[in-house]
Write an enzyme that holds these catalytic residues in place. Structure first.
Site, PDB file in Angstrom:
ATOM      1  N   ASP A 237      12.860 -41.742  13.760  1.00  0.00           N
ATOM      2  CA  ASP A 237      12.334 -40.400  13.619  1.00  0.00           C
ATOM      3  C   ASP A 237      11.726 -40.004  14.967  1.00  0.00           C
ATOM      4  OD1 ASP A 237      11.166 -38.047  12.365  1.00  0.00           O
ATOM      5  OD2 ASP A 237       9.268 -39.145  12.450  1.00  0.00           O
TER       6      ASP A 237
ATOM      7  N   ASP B 215       9.167 -36.942  15.791  1.00  0.00           N
ATOM      8  CA  ASP B 215       7.760 -36.528  15.816  1.00  0.00           C
ATOM      9  C   ASP B 215       6.881 -37.592  15.182  1.00  0.00           C
ATOM     10  OD1 ASP B 215       8.124 -33.956  16.949  1.00  0.00           O
ATOM     11  OD2 ASP B 215       8.786 -33.198  15.008  1.00  0.00           O
TER      12      ASP B 215
ATOM     13  N   GLY C 196       7.583 -34.444   8.079  1.00  0.00           N
ATOM     14  CA  GLY C 196       8.942 -34.952   7.905  1.00  0.00           C
ATOM     15  C   GLY C 196       9.885 -33.988   7.220  1.00  0.00           C
TER      16      GLY C 196
ATOM     17  N   SER D  46      13.334 -31.000  13.291  1.00  0.00           N
ATOM     18  CA  SER D  46      12.914 -29.919  14.188  1.00  0.00           C
ATOM     19  C   SER D  46      14.042 -29.517  15.138  1.00  0.00           C
ATOM     20  CB  SER D  46      11.706 -30.371  15.005  1.00  0.00           C
ATOM     21  OG  SER D  46      11.450 -29.455  16.043  1.00  0.00           O
TER      22      SER D  46
ATOM     23  N   ARG E  66      10.939 -27.004   7.863  1.00  0.00           N
ATOM     24  CA  ARG E  66       9.849 -26.022   7.915  1.00  0.00           C
ATOM     25  C   ARG E  66       9.702 -25.280   6.584  1.00  0.00           C
ATOM     26  NH1 ARG E  66      11.248 -24.339  12.797  1.00  0.00           N
ATOM     27  NH2 ARG E  66      12.230 -22.440  12.097  1.00  0.00           N
TER      28      ARG E  66
ATOM     29  N   ASP F  82       7.381 -42.313  10.324  1.00  0.00           N
ATOM     30  CA  ASP F  82       5.944 -42.246  10.073  1.00  0.00           C
ATOM     31  C   ASP F  82       5.606 -41.377   8.867  1.00  0.00           C
ATOM     32  OD1 ASP F  82       6.707 -39.881  11.477  1.00  0.00           O
ATOM     33  OD2 ASP F  82       4.583 -39.489  11.883  1.00  0.00           O
TER      34      ASP F  82
HETATM   35 MG   LIG Z   1       7.632 -37.996  11.861  1.00  0.00          MG
END
Ligand SMILES: [Mg+2]
Length: 251
Positions: free
Chosen positions: A17, A19, A59, A137, A62, A195
């Site tokens: 992942d 971010d 995760g 994203s 949006r 995360d």
């Molecule tokens: Mg993340």
């Protein structure tokens, strides 16, 4: 914290992942969400950039994140559509406002990378383990390039690819499956590093060889939450794997 098995080094590929795992951008996302949500009438209590972000938004796409948080506050916000201007009247308008704020915040300050992740990417690169980054994203490719780690990744699957390919967001495993496909490995040969709760769930749903949960928040329940959603092991930082060393099968 569990001592991680050297299992990661036996995977043929690792899908990361972006971010919160590679780039330290989750905080920027959370701040942008807070600014967008807290002007929506009826959002009470205000958005908590720690707990609400982790539970409802992190995760997810949006639109899914905006819808989940507003519903969690008991608001029946109409979905709206892609033509909606940034605002507060529809889920799409709130999501558009978050995007507007996020882009402004990015332009005001750079995005950092986690040094432990960069060290692991370098070590995996040297060990011949293929690596991909995925993200919901649309900014991920740009963020990774600006952070200087794009060359350590064989491929990036981001929000633009999701839209183009019609991939559903996490916890659907589509992003990770596309990452594995582009690395020419089966999902069962790859590790997923995440995360977010929705992200470890996606890794589990995709049949990954192992799901690594990265617990950046270290809250009272965050490690258990990651495990409950599908993480096989949970680490605070990815440099933990460097101390286990490279122990590949057959060596
Ligand atoms: Mg993340």
């Amino acid at each position: 914290m569990t001592v991680p098995e050297p299992e990661l080094w036996n995977c043929r590929a690792v899908v990361f992942d972006t971010d919160g795992v590679i780039t330290d951008s989750a905080g920027v996302h959370a701040s942008a969400w807070k600014e967008a949500f807290d002007t929506v009438p009826g959002v009470d209590p205000p958005f908590d950039a720690g707990e609400d972000y982790r539970r409802h938004v992190d995760g997810k796409s949006r639109l899914d994140g905006a819808a989940a948080f507003l519903a969690a506050r008991g608001l029946d916000t109409p979905p709206g559509g892609p033509e909606d201007e940034p605002g507060t009247g529809t889920v799409a308008a709130v999501a558009a406002r978050k995007e507007q704020i996020f882009v402004r915040m990015l332009s005001e300050g750079g995005v950092d990378v986690y040094p432990g992740t960069v060290r692991l990417l370098l070590a995996l690169h040297d060990a011949g383990v293929r690596c991909a980054a995925v993200s919901s994203s649309r900014h991920a490719r740009d963020l990774l390039s600006r952070a200087g780690v794009r060359s350590l990744l064989q491929t990036v699957v981001d929000g633009n690819d999701m839209a183009r390919l019609g991939l559903p967001g996490k916890p659907d495993p589509a992003l990770f499956l596309e990452g594995a496909r582009r690395l020419s490995v089966e999902p069962g040969e790859a590790a997923v590093v995440e995360d977010a709760l929705a992200g470890v769930e996606a890794g589990r749903n995709g049949g990954s060889r192992m799901v690594v949960g990265v617990d950046r928040t270290a809250g009272p329940t965050s490690e258990d939450d990651l495990r409950d959603h599908g993480a096989d092991i949970v680490v605070r930082d990815l440099d933990t794997f460097l101390s286990t060393g490279r122990k590949r099968e057959g060596e």
